[in-house]
Design a protein around this motif. Structure first.
Motif, PDB file in Angstrom:
ATOM      1  N   THR A 106      14.176 -45.894  11.180  1.00  0.00           N
ATOM      2  CA  THR A 106      13.680 -44.670  10.545  1.00  0.00           C
ATOM      3  C   THR A 106      14.618 -43.493  10.800  1.00  0.00           C
ATOM      4  OG1 THR A 106      11.425 -45.490  10.853  1.00  0.00           O
ATOM      5  CG2 THR A 106      11.659 -43.194  10.212  1.00  0.00           C
ATOM      6  N   THR A 107      15.172 -43.415  12.010  1.00  0.00           N
ATOM      7  CA  THR A 107      16.117 -42.338  12.308  1.00  0.00           C
ATOM      8  C   THR A 107      17.411 -42.507  11.517  1.00  0.00           C
ATOM      9  OG1 THR A 107      16.716 -43.563  14.316  1.00  0.00           O
ATOM     10  CG2 THR A 107      15.231 -41.685  14.578  1.00  0.00           C
ATOM     11  N   TRP A 108      17.746 -43.739  11.140  1.00  0.00           N
ATOM     12  CA  TRP A 108      18.914 -43.952  10.268  1.00  0.00           C
ATOM     13  C   TRP A 108      18.701 -43.227   8.941  1.00  0.00           C
ATOM     14  CZ3 TRP A 108      19.737 -46.083   5.440  1.00  0.00           C
ATOM     15  CH2 TRP A 108      21.073 -46.332   5.090  1.00  0.00           C
ATOM     16  N   PHE A 109      17.480 -43.273   8.417  1.00  0.00           N
ATOM     17  CA  PHE A 109      17.183 -42.581   7.164  1.00  0.00           C
ATOM     18  C   PHE A 109      17.230 -41.061   7.349  1.00  0.00           C
ATOM     19  CE2 PHE A 109      15.318 -46.698   5.864  1.00  0.00           C
ATOM     20  CZ  PHE A 109      15.928 -46.826   4.618  1.00  0.00           C
ATOM     21  N   VAL A 110      16.887 -40.582   8.547  1.00  0.00           N
ATOM     22  CA  VAL A 110      17.051 -39.147   8.820  1.00  0.00           C
ATOM     23  C   VAL A 110      18.525 -38.782   8.668  1.00  0.00           C
ATOM     24  CG1 VAL A 110      16.772 -37.279  10.488  1.00  0.00           C
ATOM     25  CG2 VAL A 110      15.082 -39.133  10.422  1.00  0.00           C
ATOM     26  N   GLY A 111      19.386 -39.578   9.303  1.00  0.00           N
ATOM     27  CA  GLY A 111      20.821 -39.331   9.220  1.00  0.00           C
ATOM     28  C   GLY A 111      21.345 -39.381   7.796  1.00  0.00           C
ATOM     29  N   GLN A 112      20.803 -40.296   7.000  1.00  0.00           N
ATOM     30  CA  GLN A 112      21.250 -40.445   5.617  1.00  0.00           C
ATOM     31  C   GLN A 112      20.949 -39.206   4.777  1.00  0.00           C
ATOM     32  OE1 GLN A 112      19.168 -43.190   2.910  1.00  0.00           O
ATOM     33  NE2 GLN A 112      21.146 -44.174   2.527  1.00  0.00           N
ATOM     34  N   HIS A 113      19.863 -38.490   5.107  1.00  0.00           N
ATOM     35  CA  HIS A 113      19.423 -37.369   4.273  1.00  0.00           C
ATOM     36  C   HIS A 113      19.710 -36.002   4.886  1.00  0.00           C
ATOM     37  CE1 HIS A 113      17.524 -39.734   1.144  1.00  0.00           C
ATOM     38  NE2 HIS A 113      17.031 -40.523   2.081  1.00  0.00           N
ATOM     39  N   LEU A 114      20.552 -35.935   5.905  1.00  0.00           N
ATOM     40  CA  LEU A 114      20.912 -34.643   6.475  1.00  0.00           C
ATOM     41  C   LEU A 114      21.625 -33.781   5.433  1.00  0.00           C
ATOM     42  CD1 LEU A 114      22.186 -35.741   9.992  1.00  0.00           C
ATOM     43  CD2 LEU A 114      20.117 -34.408   9.503  1.00  0.00           C
ATOM     44  N   PRO A 115      21.531 -32.442   5.544  1.00  0.00           N
ATOM     45  CA  PRO A 115      22.162 -31.564   4.560  1.00  0.00           C
ATOM     46  C   PRO A 115      23.651 -31.857   4.398  1.00  0.00           C
ATOM     47  CG  PRO A 115      20.762 -30.307   6.054  1.00  0.00           C
ATOM     48  CD  PRO A 115      20.824 -31.695   6.601  1.00  0.00           C
ATOM     49  N   ALA A 116      24.090 -32.003   3.155  1.00  0.00           N
ATOM     50  CA  ALA A 116      25.504 -32.264   2.883  1.00  0.00           C
ATOM     51  C   ALA A 116      26.340 -31.028   3.191  1.00  0.00           C
ATOM     52  CB  ALA A 116      25.679 -32.657   1.427  1.00  0.00           C
ATOM     53  N   ASN A 117      27.531 -31.260   3.724  1.00  0.00           N
ATOM     54  CA  ASN A 117      28.460 -30.168   4.048  1.00  0.00           C
ATOM     55  C   ASN A 117      27.787 -29.109   4.910  1.00  0.00           C
ATOM     56  OD1 ASN A 117      30.525 -31.336   2.382  1.00  0.00           O
ATOM     57  ND2 ASN A 117      29.400 -30.547   0.603  1.00  0.00           N
ATOM     58  N   GLY A 118      27.000 -29.580   5.872  1.00  0.00           N
ATOM     59  CA  GLY A 118      26.192 -28.668   6.682  1.00  0.00           C
ATOM     60  C   GLY A 118      26.825 -28.224   7.981  1.00  0.00           C
ATOM     61  N   ASN A 119      28.079 -28.660   8.239  1.00  0.00           N
ATOM     62  CA  ASN A 119      28.751 -28.279   9.496  1.00  0.00           C
ATOM     63  C   ASN A 119      27.874 -28.568  10.711  1.00  0.00           C
ATOM     64  OD1 ASN A 119      31.339 -27.032   8.535  1.00  0.00           O
ATOM     65  ND2 ASN A 119      29.892 -25.713   7.436  1.00  0.00           N
ATOM     66  N   LEU A 120      27.245 -29.724  10.687  1.00  0.00           N
ATOM     67  CA  LEU A 120      26.335 -30.106  11.761  1.00  0.00           C
ATOM     68  C   LEU A 120      27.095 -30.739  12.928  1.00  0.00           C
ATOM     69  CD1 LEU A 120      23.537 -31.791   9.623  1.00  0.00           C
ATOM     70  CD2 LEU A 120      23.561 -29.447  10.522  1.00  0.00           C
ATOM     71  N   THR A 121      26.504 -30.641  14.096  1.00  0.00           N
ATOM     72  CA  THR A 121      26.948 -31.426  15.247  1.00  0.00           C
ATOM     73  C   THR A 121      25.896 -32.492  15.489  1.00  0.00           C
ATOM     74  OG1 THR A 121      28.095 -29.543  16.244  1.00  0.00           O
ATOM     75  CG2 THR A 121      27.526 -31.381  17.693  1.00  0.00           C
ATOM     76  N   VAL A 122      26.306 -33.749  15.399  1.00  0.00           N
ATOM     77  CA  VAL A 122      25.370 -34.874  15.514  1.00  0.00           C
ATOM     78  C   VAL A 122      25.719 -35.687  16.758  1.00  0.00           C
ATOM     79  CG1 VAL A 122      24.475 -36.966  14.429  1.00  0.00           C
ATOM     80  CG2 VAL A 122      25.116 -34.998  13.006  1.00  0.00           C
ATOM     81  N   ILE A 123      24.736 -35.854  17.623  1.00  0.00           N
ATOM     82  CA  ILE A 123      24.884 -36.646  18.847  1.00  0.00           C
ATOM     83  C   ILE A 123      23.957 -37.842  18.720  1.00  0.00           C
ATOM     84  CG2 ILE A 123      24.633 -36.643  21.364  1.00  0.00           C
ATOM     85  CD1 ILE A 123      24.721 -33.410  20.897  1.00  0.00           C
ATOM     86  N   THR A 124      24.472 -39.036  18.939  1.00  0.00           N
ATOM     87  CA  THR A 124      23.643 -40.231  18.794  1.00  0.00           C
ATOM     88  C   THR A 124      24.130 -41.343  19.715  1.00  0.00           C
ATOM     89  OG1 THR A 124      22.727 -41.834  17.204  1.00  0.00           O
ATOM     90  CG2 THR A 124      25.024 -41.149  16.867  1.00  0.00           C
ATOM     91  N   ASN A 125      23.249 -42.278  20.002  1.00  0.00           N
ATOM     92  CA  ASN A 125      23.625 -43.483  20.736  1.00  0.00           C
ATOM     93  C   ASN A 125      23.654 -44.695  19.818  1.00  0.00           C
ATOM     94  OD1 ASN A 125      20.769 -43.570  20.427  1.00  0.00           O
ATOM     95  ND2 ASN A 125      20.602 -44.999  22.153  1.00  0.00           N
TER      96      ASN A 125
END
Length: 264
Positions: A106-125
């Motif tokens: 389910t969290t994979w789908f969260v990652g798939q739909h994150l805002p495009a070109n959002g200059n995000l910092t993503v931390i994951t295991n």
């Protein structure tokens, strides 16, 4: 800890590691060697383990070994439901924010739909989530180190837990094996539960995402109780009475609409 809970924990460790040592179990569970040896005798009688001098080994062809699907196969289960939950969760994220994503379908789908070109910092295991989020070239991706769990494509262990202490995230998104009104959000794996706890400590807003099948199930151990959780996101296939009880604990409940659709 009750006898049944202790033996379930030993059984789960056997399934995960293929063997257990009496000395390790004594330290972990804070009981005597005699108690552990009695537990192992019962697991041997049940056809799950074979005792040896220092502990026990898993009987590989035991019919009681659970089948845990790899994460890529789990994504296909209730995939439409998980997708709308993931989209609802991702909509909370704003440009430039720091987020932590737990390993899971389910969290994979969260990652798939994150805002495009959002200059995000993503931390994951999760290796597969890092790969998915890397499609956005404006995102900075940090992959936690540790031992690889192939079924979930996740990295766990002390190294990942230590690294999490360095971070402070706007949002933490967590999956869950089960949700119990008594135990809160639970995991079926002790090592993944420790990583989840580390993620909870690193987040400003804690968001748990889960499809309707996770309700009224309890995993091996609690990683986050309702008091620590800010938002729970699920679909409208979930029992409304249970959602109301979760809401009454102070958790904000977001329901992603799926009325009229069928799932397998």
């Amino acid at each position: 800890m009750m006898v049944a809970e202790r033996r379930k924990l030993i059984k789960d460790l056997l399934f995960k590691n293929k063997s257990v040592k009496v000395s390790d179990l004594v330290e972990l569970l804070n009981v005597s060697e005699e108690t552990i040896r009695r537990d192992l005798v019962q697991l041997e009688k049940a056809g799950i383990a074979e005792k040896n001098y220092g502990g026990a080994i898993l009987i590989e062809d035991s019919p009681y070994i659970p089948v845990i699907l790899p994460v890529d196969e789990r994504k296909l289960q209730y995939s439409r439901e998980k997708e709308v939950i993931g989209r609802a969760a991702a909509s909370l994220v704003k440009e430039g924010q720091i987020i932590i994503l737990d390993a899971g379908s389910t969290t994979w789908f969260v990652g798939q739909h994150l805002p495009a070109n959002g200059n995000l910092t993503v931390i994951t295991n999760a290796i597969n989530i890092a790969e998915e989020c890397s499609k956005d070239e404006t995102a900075s991706i940090y992959l936690l180190g540790g031992k690889l769990r192939r079924n979930s494509m996740s990295l766990v262990g002390p190294q990942a837990e230590t690294e999490l202490k360095k971070y402070s995230a706007d949002f933490v998104f967590l999956g869950t094996s089960g949700i119990s009104l008594r135990q809160g959000f639970t995991s079926s794996d002790l090592y993944e539960a420790e990583i989840k706890r580390g993620m909870v400590s690193a987040g400003q807003k804690i968001v748990v995402v889960a499809d309707h099948t996770k309700l009224e199930k309890a995993g091996l151990t609690t990683f986050c109780d309702f008091e620590e959780t800010d938002i729970f996101i699920t679909s409208d296939l979930t029992d409304k009475k249970i959602l109301k009880e979760i809401e009454d604990t102070g958790v904000e409940v977001i329901v992603a609409p799926l009325s009229g659709e069928s799932f397998n």
